[in-house]
Design an enzyme around this catalytic site. Structure first.
Site, short mmCIF file in Angstrom:
data_model
loop_
_atom_site.label_atom_id
_atom_site.label_comp_id
_atom_site.label_asym_id
_atom_site.label_seq_id
_atom_site.Cartn_x
_atom_site.Cartn_y
_atom_site.Cartn_z
N GLU A 60 45.65 47.96 35.94
CA GLU A 60 44.45 48.78 36.04
C GLU A 60 44.75 50.24 36.38
O GLU A 60 44.08 51.16 35.91
CB GLU A 60 43.47 48.21 37.06
CG GLU A 60 42.71 46.97 36.58
CD GLU A 60 43.55 45.72 36.57
OE1 GLU A 60 44.65 45.71 37.18
OE2 GLU A 60 43.12 44.71 35.97
N HIS A 127 35.14 37.95 41.43
CA HIS A 127 34.52 38.21 40.12
C HIS A 127 33.04 38.50 40.25
O HIS A 127 32.30 38.34 39.29
CB HIS A 127 34.71 37.01 39.19
CG HIS A 127 36.14 36.73 38.83
ND1 HIS A 127 37.01 36.10 39.68
CD2 HIS A 127 36.86 37.03 37.72
CE1 HIS A 127 38.20 36.00 39.10
NE2 HIS A 127 38.14 36.56 37.91
#
Lengths: 320, 318
Positions: A60, A127
């Protein structure tokens, strides 16, 4: 005007921008042949090829850092964080490079980072997060959060064209649940609030998925409830907030994010500082308590703001 | 190299006089690393510059008086007082200034290289970072991505023996130059105290990059001859190590080389000194930044078109 899901509207926005502007390209994990974890980029690689639909390593910080580098060279990358939770691994690049580069050196960082956010589907602690407040605290980043399909498309197009880093908080629980009329072609939606429903007795302020919770919770209350959809958190439309609160004199703020220093805390502070005299009751907040979002549906629903929680808060405030 | 050392020595006196706020970081003894590498780059290439690489800015044409103004936090500094003395890059000259999280710029350079490749341009990005930077994840993420995509980027590892006070043997078990092969591209060691050696290695790395063969990791072996910054007396460095490296001073070596070729190096020294004094005088005339402007420029409006109309890039000129 065609009807689209929230997810289709996001895809449509990217497709329009990529067709119109060769500087726009996509980068992210599994977005190519696989079409993205949520299939937002399904078919893109066939139309635009692997150069403009770039599958990246699982990194990321690299996704955001390389997006910044290509943006200062004049490209307009749209970077996908597979889940908004994973942006923590690229936090430094956003906070220390993207947000400060224009202020320090006058180099514009025209990046859009898509952050599939939010809970409601048993995603568990990694999540389901709503990380927008982490970035509201860091100067130089714009943050938008659409609640409707029409706004999802218009805000994403605006984000891509905005010469600054924009975090696009797309709520994954809305992807296929929310549908609406979406204009064809290209259009920009401003980074300002919108009144989702007019009312005179109470204002509910929300954004993202909580706009739908707020609309449902207040549809049949005894009282005329205005629902203000913030749409943009940075810049925050202070005038729209103050105008609505001055009209109704009562306000409930709903955050799906953890309560501590959430976006709603900033909204509450603005109201306290600038509209105290206009209030006929305390500023009420409904938010997720400060725990990780649990996996079990029973536990998850017990922490995420539900329609009944918002309805009860509104009812109490209306009677205050 | 003489200009770099001269500016930094003069800036250190300004720092001691209280005219340079914050602390002051210099690259005494490391001048050849950025000088040699920058001369090997073309005008259209991009530089992501670290704090001990002043020669890169000078070679790119940043005027010394603006560098002094930058050190002093004045309105005419490159960052207009927005950022600290060595954190600067003149965007109009294709330079990006460092951020303190050091290998972050490796990813910015990699992203620039990505843009060059996407547009099919014959350009290259270069970035410098220290031995300490090799321990962070962004070092890995940049090397991995650049290797996978075969991007036109050159990574210069300035192995200057210490990351602040931490010596190499506490930073890594294996010299990071050996990691390059694991990412699928060459790692080359060079004498970081010899500008001509640096030039040769970086020139070859640039040729590789432009030919589409991908990145190169260059280890410039050198020594940080002063403390991490002005406040650091570097008592943690053994005297023998300092003496060993003093004998390898890059400027002394280059001066001897040039004098053997008949160059009047004293005349160069005199002219550099005069230019520096004039620069200091001019920088001292630069006003303090206006606090009324401190909130300006957080967000950009649409980037302006460059004079050549070559697309609304961010402000770099090629």
């Amino acid at each position: 005007m065609p009807t689209m899901t929230y997810l289709q509207a996001i895809s449509d926005a990217m497709r329009e921008e990529m067709r119109a502007d060769e500087r726009v390209f996509l980068m992210g994990e599994d977005i190519g042949t696989f079409g993205g974890a949520f299939k937002v980029t399904d078919g893109f690689i066939d139309e635009f090829g692997p150069k403009r639909v770039m599958d990246t390593p699982l990194a990321e910080s690299a996704i955001i850092g390389c997006a910044i580098g290509s943006a200062v060279e004049g490209l307009r990358p749209i970077a996908e964080m597979q889940f908004s939770d994973f942006v923590s691994c690229g936090f430094d690049q956003l906070v220390n490079v993207a947000g400060k580069t224009y202020y320090r050196m006058g180099l514009s960082v025209n990046i859009t980072v898509r952050l599939p956010s939010g809970g409601g589907f048993s995603g568990g602690p990694y999540h389901s997060q709503n990380p927008e407040a982490w970035f509201m605290h860091a100067p130089g980043l714009k943050i938008v959060a659409p609640s409707t399909a029409e706004d999802a498309k218009g805000l994403l197009i605006s984000a891509v064209r905005d010469p600054n880093p924009v975090l696009f908080m797309e709520h994954k629980h809305l992807y296929r649940r929310v549908k609406g009329d979406v204009p064809t072609g290209s259009y920009e939606t401003p980074f300002t609030a919108r009144i989702a429903r007019e009312g005179t007795d109470l204002t509910v302020i929300a954004y993202g998925a909580m706009v739908h919770t707020a609309l449902e919770a207040t549809a049949d209350l005894d009282g005329s409830v205005e629902v203000l959809d913030l749409r943009s958190l940075v810049p925050l439309d202070e005038e729209a907030i103050l105008k609505s609160v001055r009209k109704t004199s009562k306000v409930v703020i709903v955050d799906e994010a953890n309560q501590m220093c959430a976006a709603g805390a900033q909204v509450a502070a603005i109201i306290a500082e600038r509209a105290f005299e206009d209030l006929d009751g305390p500023v009420v907040r409904v938010a997720t308590p400060d725990v990780p979002i649990p996996f079990s549906p029973t536990l998850e629903q017990s922490v995420l703001p539900q329609v009944d929680d918002v309805r009860e808060a509104c009812r109490e405030l209306l009677e205050y | 190299m003489l200009m770099m050392r001269g500016i930094e020595e003069r800036a250190m006196t300004l720092y001691r006089q209280g005219k340079v706020p914050g602390s002051f970081y210099d690259g005494f003894g490391q001048e050849a690393v950025s000088a040699g590498a920058t001369w090997a780059m073309a005008a259209q290439d991009r530089l992501c510059i670290l704090h001990r690489d002043l020669a890169a800015h000078i070679i790119r044409g940043v005027e010394p008086w603006r560098i002094f103004a930058q050190y002093m936090g004045r309105a005419d500094g490159i960052t207009r007082g927005r950022d600290g003395n060595v954190h600067f890059g003149d965007r109009t000259k294709g330079c990006v200034g460092m951020v303190s999280m050091l290998p972050d710029m490796m990813l910015i350079a990699t992203g620039m290289a990505m843009a060059f490749k996407l547009r099919g341009e014959e350009r290259c990005a270069i970035t410098w970072f220290g031995d300490g930077s090799t321990s962070r994840g962004d070092f890995h993420e940049a090397m991995n991505w650049a290797g996978v995509q075969k991007l036109p980027v050159i990574f210069i590892l300035e192995n200057n023996q210490y990351a602040y006070s931490t010596p190499l043997d506490q930073q890594f078990a294996v010299n990071p130059i050996e990691r390059a092969a694991a990412y699928g591209f060459p790692g080359v060691s060079a004498d970081g105290n010899d500008p001509e050696a640096m030039f040769e290695v970086v020139r070859a790395a640039r040729e590789r990059a432009i030919a589409g063969e991908g990145p190169t990791l260059v280890e410039a072996v050198t020594m940080r001859m002063h403390g991490h910054a002005a406040h650091d007396d570097m008592k943690y460095v053994p005297t023998a190590q300092v003496e060993e490296w003093r004998a390898k001073d890059p400027i002394d070596r280059q001066v001897r080389r040039l004098e053997a070729l008949g160059v009047d190096t004293q005349a160069v020294r005199d002219s550099v000194k005069a230019e520096i004094e004039a620069a200091v005088e001019r920088a001292l005339q630069s006003p303090q930044p206006d606090p009324e402007t401190v909130l300006d420029g957080l967000f950009a409006d649409e980037p302006a078109l460059l004079e050549d109309g070559n697309g609304p890039w961010s402000g770099f000129r090629s």
